[in-house]
Design a protein around this motif. Structure first.
Motif, PDB file in Angstrom:
ATOM      1  N   LEU A 252       0.803  -1.219   0.000  1.00 29.04           N
ATOM      2  CA  LEU A 252       0.000   0.000   0.000  1.00 29.04           C
ATOM      3  C   LEU A 252       0.838   1.272   0.000  1.00 29.04           C
ATOM      4  CD1 LEU A 252      -2.715  -1.029   2.628  1.00 29.04           C
ATOM      5  CD2 LEU A 252      -2.988  -0.916   0.147  1.00 29.04           C
ATOM      6  N   LEU A 253       2.085   1.185   0.436  1.00 22.32           N
ATOM      7  CA  LEU A 253       2.937   2.373   0.494  1.00 22.32           C
ATOM      8  C   LEU A 253       3.100   3.005  -0.894  1.00 22.32           C
ATOM      9  CD1 LEU A 253       5.894   1.396   2.839  1.00 22.32           C
ATOM     10  CD2 LEU A 253       4.395   3.362   3.140  1.00 22.32           C
ATOM     11  N   PRO A 254       3.237   4.328  -0.944  1.00 16.29           N
ATOM     12  CA  PRO A 254       3.565   4.957  -2.231  1.00 16.29           C
ATOM     13  C   PRO A 254       4.854   4.368  -2.789  1.00 16.29           C
ATOM     14  CG  PRO A 254       2.984   6.621  -0.593  1.00 16.29           C
ATOM     15  CD  PRO A 254       3.104   5.325   0.145  1.00 16.29           C
ATOM     16  N   PRO A 255       5.032   4.361  -4.104  1.00 15.52           N
ATOM     17  CA  PRO A 255       6.241   3.782  -4.700  1.00 15.52           C
ATOM     18  C   PRO A 255       7.479   4.588  -4.323  1.00 15.52           C
ATOM     19  CG  PRO A 255       4.958   4.957  -6.347  1.00 15.52           C
ATOM     20  CD  PRO A 255       4.108   4.904  -5.123  1.00 15.52           C
ATOM     21  N   PRO A 256       8.656   3.967  -4.431  1.00 17.65           N
ATOM     22  CA  PRO A 256       9.899   4.712  -4.158  1.00 17.65           C
ATOM     23  C   PRO A 256       9.999   5.954  -5.033  1.00 17.65           C
ATOM     24  CG  PRO A 256      10.336   2.359  -4.336  1.00 17.65           C
ATOM     25  CD  PRO A 256       8.913   2.563  -4.757  1.00 17.65           C
ATOM     26  N   ARG A 257      10.651   6.965  -4.521  1.00 15.28           N
ATOM     27  CA  ARG A 257      10.710   8.243  -5.232  1.00 15.28           C
ATOM     28  C   ARG A 257      11.745   8.223  -6.360  1.00 15.28           C
ATOM     29  NH1 ARG A 257       9.765  12.731  -0.415  1.00 15.28           N
ATOM     30  NH2 ARG A 257       7.734  11.870   0.193  1.00 15.28           N
ATOM     31  N   GLU A 258      11.371   8.885  -7.451  1.00 17.10           N
ATOM     32  CA  GLU A 258      12.278   9.020  -8.585  1.00 17.10           C
ATOM     33  C   GLU A 258      13.367  10.055  -8.274  1.00 17.10           C
ATOM     34  OE1 GLU A 258      12.118   7.096 -11.107  1.00 17.10           O
ATOM     35  OE2 GLU A 258      10.158   6.170 -10.706  1.00 17.10           O
ATOM     36  N   ARG A 259      14.428   9.995  -9.048  1.00 13.78           N
ATOM     37  CA  ARG A 259      15.560  10.901  -8.803  1.00 13.78           C
ATOM     38  C   ARG A 259      15.166  12.365  -8.943  1.00 13.78           C
ATOM     39  NH1 ARG A 259      21.376   9.839  -9.330  1.00 13.78           N
ATOM     40  NH2 ARG A 259      22.461  11.831  -9.471  1.00 13.78           N
ATOM     41  N   ASP A 260      14.203  12.671  -9.824  1.00 13.25           N
ATOM     42  CA  ASP A 260      13.822  14.067 -10.043  1.00 13.25           C
ATOM     43  C   ASP A 260      12.644  14.493  -9.169  1.00 13.25           C
ATOM     44  OD1 ASP A 260      11.877  12.562 -11.249  1.00 13.25           O
ATOM     45  OD2 ASP A 260      11.755  13.775 -13.077  1.00 13.25           O
ATOM     46  N   ALA A 261      12.404  13.775  -8.068  1.00 13.65           N
ATOM     47  CA  ALA A 261      11.284  14.108  -7.180  1.00 13.65           C
ATOM     48  C   ALA A 261      11.483  15.477  -6.536  1.00 13.65           C
ATOM     49  CB  ALA A 261      11.160  13.045  -6.099  1.00 13.65           C
ATOM     50  N   HIS A 262      10.384  16.152  -6.254  1.00 13.18           N
ATOM     51  CA  HIS A 262      10.449  17.419  -5.513  1.00 13.18           C
ATOM     52  C   HIS A 262       9.232  17.502  -4.600  1.00 13.18           C
ATOM     53  CE1 HIS A 262       7.320  19.163  -8.103  1.00 13.18           C
ATOM     54  NE2 HIS A 262       7.958  18.610  -9.113  1.00 13.18           N
ATOM     55  N   LYS A 263       9.294  18.426  -3.648  1.00 13.37           N
ATOM     56  CA  LYS A 263       8.286  18.482  -2.591  1.00 13.37           C
ATOM     57  C   LYS A 263       6.877  18.710  -3.115  1.00 13.37           C
ATOM     58  CE  LYS A 263       9.076  23.428  -1.538  1.00 13.37           C
ATOM     59  NZ  LYS A 263      10.251  23.654  -2.427  1.00 13.37           N
ATOM     60  N   GLY A 264       6.760  19.334  -4.260  1.00 11.28           N
ATOM     61  CA  GLY A 264       5.439  19.607  -4.795  1.00 11.28           C
ATOM     62  C   GLY A 264       4.668  18.371  -5.195  1.00 11.28           C
ATOM     63  N   ARG A 265       5.363  17.250  -5.343  1.00 10.04           N
ATOM     64  CA  ARG A 265       4.689  16.013  -5.750  1.00 10.04           C
ATOM     65  C   ARG A 265       4.068  15.257  -4.578  1.00 10.04           C
ATOM     66  NH1 ARG A 265       8.745  13.010 -10.063  1.00 10.04           N
ATOM     67  NH2 ARG A 265       8.943  14.740 -11.564  1.00 10.04           N
ATOM     68  N   PHE A 266       4.386  15.661  -3.372  1.00  5.76           N
ATOM     69  CA  PHE A 266       4.011  14.840  -2.236  1.00  5.76           C
ATOM     70  C   PHE A 266       2.996  15.515  -1.315  1.00  5.76           C
ATOM     71  CE2 PHE A 266       8.422  13.870  -3.448  1.00  5.76           C
ATOM     72  CZ  PHE A 266       8.133  12.695  -4.117  1.00  5.76           C
ATOM     73  N   GLY A 267       2.422  16.594  -1.798  1.00  7.48           N
ATOM     74  CA  GLY A 267       1.276  17.175  -1.124  1.00  7.48           C
ATOM     75  C   GLY A 267       1.600  18.073   0.040  1.00  7.48           C
ATOM     76  N   ASP A 268       0.627  18.920   0.350  1.00  9.39           N
ATOM     77  CA  ASP A 268       0.719  19.845   1.477  1.00  9.39           C
ATOM     78  C   ASP A 268      -0.269  19.400   2.552  1.00  9.39           C
ATOM     79  OD1 ASP A 268       2.381  21.213  -0.218  1.00  9.39           O
ATOM     80  OD2 ASP A 268       0.976  22.867  -0.598  1.00  9.39           O
ATOM     81  N   VAL A 269       0.231  19.241   3.774  1.00  7.14           N
ATOM     82  CA  VAL A 269      -0.623  18.848   4.902  1.00  7.14           C
ATOM     83  C   VAL A 269      -0.780  20.039   5.830  1.00  7.14           C
ATOM     84  CG1 VAL A 269      -0.846  17.349   6.922  1.00  7.14           C
ATOM     85  CG2 VAL A 269       0.012  16.412   4.759  1.00  7.14           C
ATOM     86  N   LEU A 270      -2.016  20.345   6.156  1.00  4.15           N
ATOM     87  CA  LEU A 270      -2.346  21.395   7.114  1.00  4.15           C
ATOM     88  C   LEU A 270      -2.967  20.755   8.349  1.00  4.15           C
ATOM     89  CD1 LEU A 270      -2.936  24.313   8.107  1.00  4.15           C
ATOM     90  CD2 LEU A 270      -5.074  24.190   6.791  1.00  4.15           C
TER      91      LEU A 270
END
Length: 531
Positions: A252-270
């Motif tokens: 169920l975990l999200p897949p491993p991150r790609e080399r070009d990953a950035h914070k905008g892909r992983f959502g904002d939590v408030l």
């Protein structure tokens, strides 16, 4: 949580088990299933006997049904391996079930004594390994007084117990003791459960009473759990669910991150905070979201000039407008939102709750957020309306909060944790995470699962805040509500288990909740193949 797409093993209710058993009996020769069950019980007993003092005898407790036949036949198989065996039957009358009657006859033909309950004390003086074959999944009333006395005496002496199918007195569907909290059930070290695993062995009282669960499939065909493998009446939980274990959580975990990953892909939590004096709860939730990789973390406060936590600069403060009518205008944009952790119940808190219910983000509702909905029918309607427009919501109540939301007593919830989690999911249109021993995740469409991780080390204030944030972080990463809830519950419990393995916390006492996020982070990174 849909079986065809996920690993892990299924949990079947008694109705589904009986359906499979009937098919198995029709397809095999007489006595075959009992012989296989006895072999499985004998194997479990032999493994336990090797850890006990030499010459520990085996005492088989035989009830009136097939469980009694399983216990006696298992004991005879152990005698063939060299162990001393004893037998006790509740009644001198032969069982009515043909297979059990045949085993009883074989026992007597071998010249083995079958003692009555009045011989119990003498038998227990030998400190035997006890095989509980008294009652199985068909028990619908509290244990008879004589059986309850046996269970209590065995427990007082601390004798090892192997239960056949289910500890006598335990509801295999619900995990409650049959007859309520004042009734009695056996406590097993090992439960050898037949055909498939059962939810009652993993939630509620069953999580403590069943001990280690061994599934004996009895050579029946593999379970093909498609969309509708068993008849379902349509007004309750499905007759099968999933046990959330390490394999399922990893899937169920999200897949491993790609080399070009950035914070905008992983959502904002408030995380919406309450009074400043309770901001620690919001901080714990934010750290839970950080542990599973949320891109940006915000703590909603009255004055954004004040840091959310001076010691944690990555937690950004965001000013909230509790008077704004629009949810996003009041709270600002977010991918996932947590409200309730240290929120309070004053007028400001209720305005913020109303704004959160109207926000388009995925929502995790905990603690005072749940209590606010329970107390205000208008807020309850707003929660249900989210489902109608496709906005995901996850509720994380403990049993008392669930009882308030449903208008029942806490004991009612604990008597049927899966059933009440489903009722709450239907009433709110949300994914429900009913916390406690064997946390239950339930959806309105009848799907459910039970979490296998966690223990008493988590029984401390603040751990629920971390869970709420962990689920929000997984929602922000794009997981569906059910997957985020199930995976988050397992990570949370497994982090507690990992900490409890340390000598510093082995008794499960005094763990600071702030230690959990780092343990969750370590699990996520190891399961994703990173150091």
């Amino acid at each position: 949580m849909r079986a065809p797409a996920l690993p892990g093993h299924p949990l079947l209710t008694c109705s589904a088990i009986r359906s499979l058993e009937a098919r198995g009996l029709a397809a095999t020769a007489e006595g075959t299933l009992m012989s296989r069950a006895a072999d499985a019980v004998a194997d479990a007993c032999a493994a336990l006997l090797r850890t006990l003092p030499a010459r520990t005898p085996v005492l088989a407790l035989a009830g009136p049904g097939n469980n009694g036949g399983d216990a006696l036949l298992a004991a005879m198989r152990l005698a063939d391996r060299g162990w001393a065996i004893r037998g006790l039957a509740l009644s001198a009358a032969p069982p009515t079930a043909p297979d059990a009657a045949r085993v009883r006859a074989d026992w007597e033909a071998a010249g083995l004594a079958l003692h009555a309950p009045d011989a119990l004390d003498a038998l227990l003086d030998e400190r035997p390994l006890v095989v509980d074959g008294l009652f199985g999944i068909g028990l619908a009333r509290p244990l008879p007084e004589v059986v309850a006395a046996i269970a209590q005496r065995v427990a007082e002496l601390g004798l090892p117990v192997v239960a056949v199918d289910v500890p006598s007195g335990l509801d295999a569907d619900r995990g409650a003791i049959v007859g309520g909290p004042g009734a009695t059930a056996f406590r097993a070290d090992v439960t050898v459960t037949m055909i498939a695993d059962k939810p009652g062995l993993h939630t509620g009282a069953g999580a403590a009473l069943a001990g280690r669960v061994v599934v004996a499939e009895l050579g029946l065909p593999a379970l093909g759990l498609g969309p509708a493998p068993f008849e379902h009446p349509g007004d309750g939980p499905l007759p099968w669910g999933r046990l959330v274990d390490a394999d399922l959580a990893a899937a169920l975990l999200p897949p491993p991150r790609e080399r070009d990953a950035h914070k905008g892909r992983f959502g904002d939590v408030l995380v919406v905070s309450g009074a400043a004096s309770m901001r620690g709860a919001a901080t714990l939730a934010a750290l839970g979201a950080q542990a599973v990789g949320a891109g940006r973390l915000y703590v909603g406060v009255d004055d954004a000039a004040t840091p959310a936590d001076p010691l944690r600069p990555e937690l950004m403060a965001r000013a909230m407008d509790a008077c704004a009518a629009d949810g996003e205008r009041a709270l600002g944009p977010a991918t996932a939102l947590v409200i309730g952790c240290g929120l309070g119940r004053d007028a400001r808190a209720m305005r913020l709750l109303e704004a959160a219910l109207g926000h388009p983000a995925a929502l995790v509702l905990d603690a005072d957020g749940l209590n606010g909905v329970a107390a205000d029918g208008r807020l309850s309607e707003r929660l249900a309306a989210r489902a109608a427009v496709g906005r995901p919501s996850v509720l994380t109540p403990h049993p008392l909060e669930a009882a308030r939301l449903l208008g029942v007593q806490t004991a009612d919830v604990q008597a049927d944790r899966i059933g009440h989690a489903h009722r709450l999911a239907v009433a709110t249109g949300a994914c429900v995470v009913l916390k406690g021993a064997g946390t239950v995740v339930a959806l309105p469409d009848g799907q459910w699962c039970v979490n296998a991780s966690g223990g008493p080390i988590l029984s401390v204030a603040g751990t629920g805040d971390v869970l709420a944030g962990t689920i929000a972080g997984l929602l922000a990463a794009g997981l569906p509500a059910a997957a985020a809830a199930a995976c988050g519950a397992w990570l949370h419990g497994a982090a507690g288990d990992a900490l409890a393995a340390s000598p510093d916390w082995r008794e499960g006492v005094g763990l600071p909740a702030s230690r959990l996020p780092d343990a969750i982070r370590a699990l996520v990174n190891r399961r994703a193949g990173r150091s």
